[in-house]
Design a protein around this motif. Structure first.
Motif, PDB file in Angstrom:
ATOM      1  N   ASP A   1       0.843  -1.198   0.000  1.00  0.00           N
ATOM      2  CA  ASP A   1       0.000   0.000   0.000  1.00  0.00           C
ATOM      3  C   ASP A   1       0.882   1.253   0.000  1.00  0.00           C
ATOM      4  OD1 ASP A   1      -2.081   1.750   0.226  1.00  0.00           O
ATOM      5  OD2 ASP A   1      -2.908   0.898   2.055  1.00  0.00           O
TER       6      ASP A   1
ATOM      7  N   ARG B   1      -7.628  -0.935  -6.243  1.00  0.00           N
ATOM      8  CA  ARG B   1      -8.027  -2.289  -5.865  1.00  0.00           C
ATOM      9  C   ARG B   1      -9.222  -2.772  -6.662  1.00  0.00           C
ATOM     10  NH1 ARG B   1      -5.167  -2.899  -0.817  1.00  0.00           N
ATOM     11  NH2 ARG B   1      -3.879  -1.015  -0.745  1.00  0.00           N
TER      12      ARG B   1
ATOM     13  N   ALA C   1      -3.015  -8.381   0.631  1.00  0.00           N
ATOM     14  CA  ALA C   1      -2.956  -6.921   0.443  1.00  0.00           C
ATOM     15  C   ALA C   1      -2.498  -6.268   1.741  1.00  0.00           C
ATOM     16  CB  ALA C   1      -4.326  -6.391   0.020  1.00  0.00           C
TER      17      ALA C   1
ATOM     18  N   ASP D   1      -0.092  -0.656  -4.905  1.00  0.00           N
ATOM     19  CA  ASP D   1      -1.394  -0.190  -5.400  1.00  0.00           C
ATOM     20  C   ASP D   1      -1.333   1.192  -6.036  1.00  0.00           C
ATOM     21  OD1 ASP D   1      -1.002   1.238  -3.024  1.00  0.00           O
ATOM     22  OD2 ASP D   1      -3.110   1.144  -2.433  1.00  0.00           O
TER      23      ASP D   1
END
Length: 404
Positions: free
Chosen positions: A2, A45, A163, A220
């Motif tokens: 992230d 996402r 994730a 991401d």
């Protein structure tokens, strides 16, 4: 991961963050140097899960319930499916039809939203467990859950989407890694992720799954920009400040630093130690993984992604993708075709955590010669500029954007 920057791995040039296990993945697999996501978390996402541009699927931090996800595709092909970590496409809430177990995943453990204020609610499937205020716990905890799923499903085909919450904004590392990196606390966080990636890779080898398992590693969106220094004052703690070098700008921007991410593919038939400059995107993951799994997608599934299995296995030197559209919220702000990229003027949508200059005229860059987007060629190549403007006019249209 992230908000990890393009430069935040050893194999992508980081001078002070050590990532030996991910670097080993790159030496045994393929490093993708032109890999695109989306500029911020929720839209990124959603695009990954559906293979469609965010403005087609609900837009921001939600994905429409009728969309077909990669988990649904693989589950239909007999795969056990698992989502661990940050979801962020159900309005950060436990909404019917939008949470992982309603979108093709057999099992879920993680947070439905972000850790913006140093806390996040943990979920197991649809059940709320507790409020987690220990930012140092996420990476190891997620990896433990992921490894348990792999062990439980080692005798069958499986798809795992891991994730990580880190290194998003409010960061921390466990005692094993805190204070150990030359890259400060942010470096500690990345080095802890690296070590835990190694745990998963070791488990695949231990279970004999390394010969028939594909692993992809990417971020991401780009890293937080320096504009976000104010967040540190507002919320306290140490802000995640990665590096997009040599790319321009950061998270939220239509320049390369917002969209282009570090990416590695590892697995059967993937050439070892190669760097591939072919254009690829998270949009391509769904059709690529479907092809690798031998699943034929229905003609009714309208994707913006392409099957890139030939590219990542070295069977083709050419990418199936020649065009990429850069949207900021609902607005098309840039287009790439081949080596050329145009940034359109007068963008009205922007995220307040990036401080790009206002564009009063179009900008044109040759990304093969100028990855940093420092030399505007709009005046030197008027014919190319006109072609790119026409291409932008044929781009995807906004129909469903409902972002925050």
């Amino acid at each position: 991961t992230d908000d990890q920057g393009y430069n935040d791995l050893g194999c992508f040039g980081s001078p002070d963050i050590k990532t030996p296990r991910i670097d080993k993945m790159a030496s045994e697999g393929m490093r993708m140097t032109t890999f695109y996501a989306q500029p911020v978390s929720g839209p990124s996402r959603g695009a990954l899960m559906t293979g469609r541009y965010p403005l087609r699927i609900g837009g921001g931090w939600q994905t429409n319930t009728e969309e077909v996800t990669i988990a649904e595709v693989l589950k239909g092909g007999g795969y056990a499916t698992c989502c661990i970590g940050k979801w962020d496409i159900s309005n950060r809430r436990n909404e019917d039809g939008r949470v992982p177990t309603d979108q093709g995943f057999d099992y879920y453990f993680g947070t439905l939203g972000a850790n913006d204020r140093g806390r996040a609610v943990m979920y197991r499937n649809r059940d709320s467990l507790y409020l987690n205020e220990d930012m140092s716990s996420f990476t190891g905890m997620y990896t433990d859950e992921a490894m348990a799923f792999i062990r439980e499903n080692r005798e069958k085909p499986f798809f795992l989407y891991l994730a990580h919450t880190m290194p998003h904004k409010m960061i921390d590392a466990s005692a094993q890694f805190r204070g150990k990196s030359e890259g400060g606390l942010y470096g500690d966080v990345i080095e802890e992720i690296d070590w835990n990636v190694g745990r998963i890779m070791d488990l695949l080898q231990e279970l004999g799954l390394d010969k028939n398992t594909y692993v992809a590693y990417f971020s991401d969106n780009g890293p937080w920009s320096n504009v976000e220094e104010k967040i540190r004052v507002l919320h306290g703690g140490e802000l995640a400040t990665g590096s997009a070098y040599p790319l321009r700008s950061a998270k939220g921007s239509p320049y390369e630093g917002g969209f282009r991410e570090p990416c590695i593919f590892w697995g059967p038939e993937i050439p070892e130690g190669e760097a591939c400059d072919g254009m690829m995107a998270t949009l391509d993951i769904l059709p690529t993984f479907a092809a690798l799994a031998g699943i034929v997608l229905p003609d009714t599934l309208e994707l913006d992604g392409y099957d890139q299995s030939a590219l990542i296995t070295g069977k083709s030197a050419d990418s199936a993708r020649d065009i990429f559209y850069y949207h900021v919220q609902s607005e098309l702000q840039a287009v790439r075709k081949g080596k050329w990229k145009i940034l359109l003027p007068d963008g009205k949508k922007r995220y307040n955590y990036v401080d790009d200059p206002v564009r009063t005229s179009p900008e044109l860059y040759d990304l093969q010669a100028d990855i940093s987007e420092s030399n505007n060629l709009a005046d030197k190549f008027p014919e190319v500029l006109r072609e790119m403007e026409e291409l932008a006019g044929r781009g995807p249209t906004d129909t469903t954007y409902t972002g925050w």
